[in-house]
Design a protein around this motif. Structure first.
Motif, PDB file in Angstrom:
ATOM      1  N   ASP A  94       0.811  -1.217   0.000  1.00 22.26           N
ATOM      2  CA  ASP A  94       0.000   0.000   0.000  1.00 22.26           C
ATOM      3  C   ASP A  94       0.848   1.273   0.000  1.00 22.26           C
ATOM      4  OD1 ASP A  94      -2.731  -0.993   0.029  1.00 22.26           O
ATOM      5  OD2 ASP A  94      -2.246  -1.832   1.999  1.00 22.26           O
ATOM      6  N   ALA A  95       2.155   1.137  -0.154  1.00 26.00           N
ATOM      7  CA  ALA A  95       3.040   2.299  -0.255  1.00 26.00           C
ATOM      8  C   ALA A  95       4.257   1.888  -1.080  1.00 26.00           C
ATOM      9  CB  ALA A  95       3.458   2.784   1.128  1.00 26.00           C
ATOM     10  N   TYR A  96       4.932   2.874  -1.643  1.00 27.28           N
ATOM     11  CA  TYR A  96       6.042   2.549  -2.529  1.00 27.28           C
ATOM     12  C   TYR A  96       7.043   3.704  -2.571  1.00 27.28           C
ATOM     13  CZ  TYR A  96       3.419   5.484  -5.822  1.00 27.28           C
ATOM     14  OH  TYR A  96       2.760   6.519  -6.429  1.00 27.28           O
ATOM     15  N   ARG A  97       8.249   3.377  -3.034  1.00 25.48           N
ATOM     16  CA  ARG A  97       9.271   4.389  -3.234  1.00 25.48           C
ATOM     17  C   ARG A  97       8.980   5.182  -4.512  1.00 25.48           C
ATOM     18  NH1 ARG A  97      15.141   1.428  -2.354  1.00 25.48           N
ATOM     19  NH2 ARG A  97      14.776   0.539  -0.275  1.00 25.48           N
ATOM     20  N   CYS A  98       9.177   6.485  -4.429  1.00 30.12           N
ATOM     21  CA  CYS A  98       9.008   7.337  -5.613  1.00 30.12           C
ATOM     22  C   CYS A  98      10.277   8.158  -5.796  1.00 30.12           C
ATOM     23  CB  CYS A  98       7.797   8.259  -5.445  1.00 30.12           C
ATOM     24  SG  CYS A  98       7.696   9.544  -6.713  1.00 30.12           S
ATOM     25  N   ASN A 122       1.355  11.519 -11.350  1.00 32.32           N
ATOM     26  CA  ASN A 122       0.746  10.553 -12.285  1.00 32.32           C
ATOM     27  C   ASN A 122       1.015   9.086 -11.965  1.00 32.32           C
ATOM     28  OD1 ASN A 122       3.380  10.081 -13.103  1.00 32.32           O
ATOM     29  ND2 ASN A 122       3.158  11.053 -15.115  1.00 32.32           N
ATOM     30  N   GLY A 123       1.651   8.800 -10.816  1.00 29.90           N
ATOM     31  CA  GLY A 123       1.855   7.403 -10.434  1.00 29.90           C
ATOM     32  C   GLY A 123       3.002   6.716 -11.150  1.00 29.90           C
ATOM     33  N   LYS A 124       3.962   7.480 -11.632  1.00 32.29           N
ATOM     34  CA  LYS A 124       5.059   6.925 -12.430  1.00 32.29           C
ATOM     35  C   LYS A 124       5.759   5.745 -11.752  1.00 32.29           C
ATOM     36  CE  LYS A 124       9.547   8.256 -14.430  1.00 32.29           C
ATOM     37  NZ  LYS A 124      10.483   9.377 -14.673  1.00 32.29           N
ATOM     38  N   TRP A 125       5.979   5.845 -10.450  1.00 36.21           N
ATOM     39  CA  TRP A 125       6.722   4.788  -9.740  1.00 36.21           C
ATOM     40  C   TRP A 125       5.801   3.839  -8.969  1.00 36.21           C
ATOM     41  CZ3 TRP A 125      11.838   3.797 -10.250  1.00 36.21           C
ATOM     42  CH2 TRP A 125      12.600   4.768 -10.905  1.00 36.21           C
ATOM     43  N   ARG A 126       4.518   3.932  -9.211  1.00 39.98           N
ATOM     44  CA  ARG A 126       3.528   3.190  -8.423  1.00 39.98           C
ATOM     45  C   ARG A 126       3.762   1.672  -8.453  1.00 39.98           C
ATOM     46  NH1 ARG A 126      -2.040   4.339  -6.734  1.00 39.98           N
ATOM     47  NH2 ARG A 126      -3.238   2.402  -6.655  1.00 39.98           N
ATOM     48  N   ASN A 127       4.096   1.148  -9.615  1.00 39.31           N
ATOM     49  CA  ASN A 127       4.227  -0.314  -9.736  1.00 39.31           C
ATOM     50  C   ASN A 127       5.620  -0.740 -10.190  1.00 39.31           C
ATOM     51  OD1 ASN A 127       1.427  -0.944  -9.090  1.00 39.31           O
ATOM     52  ND2 ASN A 127       0.931   0.012 -11.066  1.00 39.31           N
ATOM     53  N   ARG A 128       6.608   0.121 -10.011  1.00 35.57           N
ATOM     54  CA  ARG A 128       7.969  -0.212 -10.458  1.00 35.57           C
ATOM     55  C   ARG A 128       8.814  -0.736  -9.306  1.00 35.57           C
ATOM     56  NH1 ARG A 128       9.953   4.804 -14.158  1.00 35.57           N
ATOM     57  NH2 ARG A 128      11.928   3.641 -13.964  1.00 35.57           N
ATOM     58  N   THR A 129       9.793  -1.530  -9.654  1.00 32.17           N
ATOM     59  CA  THR A 129      10.743  -2.046  -8.653  1.00 32.17           C
ATOM     60  C   THR A 129      12.181  -1.836  -9.113  1.00 32.17           C
ATOM     61  OG1 THR A 129      10.621  -4.245  -9.682  1.00 32.17           O
ATOM     62  CG2 THR A 129       9.144  -3.810  -7.793  1.00 32.17           C
ATOM     63  N   TYR A 131      14.486   0.199  -8.860  1.00 28.56           N
ATOM     64  CA  TYR A 131      14.927   1.368  -8.106  1.00 28.56           C
ATOM     65  C   TYR A 131      16.392   1.687  -8.371  1.00 28.56           C
ATOM     66  CZ  TYR A 131      10.670   0.392  -5.409  1.00 28.56           C
ATOM     67  OH  TYR A 131       9.382   0.156  -5.033  1.00 28.56           O
ATOM     68  N   PRO A 132      16.733   2.931  -8.709  1.00 31.67           N
ATOM     69  CA  PRO A 132      18.139   3.318  -8.910  1.00 31.67           C
ATOM     70  C   PRO A 132      18.887   3.392  -7.575  1.00 31.67           C
ATOM     71  CG  PRO A 132      16.709   5.242  -9.086  1.00 31.67           C
ATOM     72  CD  PRO A 132      15.806   4.050  -8.949  1.00 31.67           C
ATOM     73  N   GLU A 133      20.086   2.890  -7.568  1.00 29.94           N
ATOM     74  CA  GLU A 133      20.856   2.868  -6.322  1.00 29.94           C
ATOM     75  C   GLU A 133      21.365   4.264  -5.968  1.00 29.94           C
ATOM     76  OE1 GLU A 133      23.945   0.091  -5.589  1.00 29.94           O
ATOM     77  OE2 GLU A 133      22.907  -1.547  -6.624  1.00 29.94           O
ATOM     78  N   GLY A 134      21.278   4.592  -4.672  1.00 29.61           N
ATOM     79  CA  GLY A 134      21.857   5.824  -4.160  1.00 29.61           C
ATOM     80  C   GLY A 134      21.081   7.088  -4.473  1.00 29.61           C
TER      81      GLY A 134
END
Length: 470
Positions: A94-98, A122-129, A131-134
């Motif tokens: 129910d939460a995510y990194r953006c 717009n939810g760009k990172w809503r369903n992505r994994t 994730y860029p490091e640092g």
């Protein structure tokens, strides 16, 4: 479940009258229903929150005698709990990194604006994994994409918001600190808040908070959004309308009972009744009696209420508040009559306690000169003999009381075959330094006899000098 309300100010300034009214309504609702009243300090804005503001809030609550049964709780002491809930929301999806930058989010909003759509992330990172490091990121709540949020508002009635109107709000900043909507939800849940009574400027926050509560499987409190307070010009109440901080009203000479009585009627009514004791407020207050429209602050009405309480509350109680003003004006009340007696003779002659203190100085502080206008009018050559005769009669009094003083003034007027005013007005200016006072016999009786005689001597000397210079 015990009915529990809360007052949750941010310590970024004084306790303003809008906040005080919210606190009052929350306190009354808890009192009426035998519930709990929580004080919570929402101090997560570390840059703007100050201890001075915390103290101002506490001072205001204590002066108004709005006692809390739980707290004060400070959000800065609960960061570990907020992190725990944020982790739970991430874990359950129910939460995510953006990782979108502020500039990217603004571009999304501009694009939506250009299309005539709701301006939101717009939810760009809503369903992505991926994730860029640092790279820095915030945590966003994954708001439902469909359905409606229904706020069953106890003041405004049902308010329906479609979830498509809401975006995925940030619940943790890039430095890890939680945001307002997350901390409020966790606190209301943990503290068992059953009724959230607050200003209607929070209506937009409520659907977001409801969605987070539901994601956590937490019970929903009932909500009551109170319309804002406006100035008499119809604009939002601010410093330009006069005092807006609670303690400024104390400084300006208002009784706490007067401010509370005025505030309870500023958005709530019970028929045409204007004056409510604290007990009546508790007995009669109900959220269904709250107005849906904003209320306008009217200082003249507050003054009227204040005058009512100065005249009707026990003089001994009013005297306790008057003592603060006397001390604030540098007056040592040990050098004169009991303040309770001052309240009895001055309450119906003033608008505020500050004014009462100002016009009562002569009871405690010797003056070195007379009011110029009063002296010009009443300390003339024609007043010399009346003052000399009344001084003689007052000196001879065995008992210093209003009745005997009144008789002495009458006897002087009869002896000199003049009207009472020819004796009374010069005597009043002599004894008080000015042309206005309560009933003259009572005023003199409250003053020390030797002090009155010395002041008459000063007036006689003033007249003699005036004659010599004419």
């Amino acid at each position: 479940m015990t009915l529990t309300t809360r007052f949750a100010p941010s310590p970024t300034g004084y306790l303003h009258v809008g906040g005080a009214r919210t606190a009052l309504y929350s306190w009354l609702y808890a009192q009426k229903n035998g519930g709990e009243f929580v004080l919570r300090i929402e101090d997560t804005d570390l840059e703007r929150s100050t201890q001075e503001s915390v103290d101002a809030i506490m001072d205001g609550m204590n002066w108004l005698n709005l006692t809390w049964t739980q707290g004060p709780f400070f959000q800065t002491k609960r960061f570990d709990r907020y992190k725990e809930v944020i982790a739970q929301l991430i874990e359950q999806g129910d939460a995510y990194r953006c990782y979108s930058t502020p500039e990217e989010v603004e571009a999304m909003r501009e694009e939506a604006r250009a299309k005539g759509e709701k301006e939101k992330y717009n939810g760009k990172w809503r369903n992505r994994t991926d994730y860029p490091e640092g790279e820095p990121y915030v945590i966003r709540f994954k708001n439902p994409l469909e359905g409606d949020v229904v706020i069953k508002d106890l003041v405004k009635g049902d308010i329906v918001i479609n979830n498509q109107e809401l975006d995925d709000l940030i619940i943790a900043r890039s430095d890890g600190t939680p945001t307002y909507n997350l901390t409020v939800v966790v606190d209301d849940w943990d503290m068992g808040i059953t009724h959230v009574i607050r200003g209607d400027d929070h209506v937009n926050n409520t659907p977001r908070q409801i969605n987070i509560l539901q994601a956590l499987g937490a019970p929903l409190p009932e909500y009551a959004h109170i319309p804002m307070i406006l100035g008499d010009d119809g604009k939002r109440l601010s410093k330009r309308h006069g005092a807006v901080g609670v303690m400024q009203y104390r400084d300006d000479g208002y009784l706490p009972e007067a401010l509370l009585n005025y505030l309870v009627r500023l958005g709530w009514s019970h028929g045409d009744q204007e004056i409510f004791s604290r007990e009546e407020m508790i007995e009669l207050f109900d959220l269904t009696g709250c107005n849906r429209a904003p209320s306008a602050f009217n200082t003249d009405k507050l003054v009227w209420v204040n005058q009512h309480y100065m005249k009707t509350l026990a003089p001994s109680y009013v005297a306790k508040h008057l003592a603060w003003h006397m001390e604030n004006q540098g007056v040592d009340v040990a050098n004169g009559p009991a303040l309770e007696e001052i309240v009895k003779v001055q309450a119906d002659r003033v608008k505020t306690l500050k004014e009462m203190a100002e016009i009562s100085r002569y009871f405690y502080v010797d003056f070195t000169e007379f009011d110029a206008n009063a002296a010009k009018k009443h300390l003339r050559a024609v007043a010399l003999e009346p003052l000399q005769v009344i001084k003689e009669k007052l000196s001879a009094l065995a008992d210093w009381n209003a009745a005997d003083i009144h008789a002495a003034i009458n006897a002087t007027a009869e002896q000199l075959e003049v009207g009472m005013g020819k004796v009374g007005m010069p005597l009043r200016v002599a004894a008080t330094g000015a042309g206005n006072s309560p009933s003259l016999d009572i005023t003199l009786a409250l003053l020390d006899k030797d002090k009155v005689l010395a002041r008459i001597d000063m007036a006689i000397a003033f007249i003699e000098e005036r004659i010599a210079n004419s």
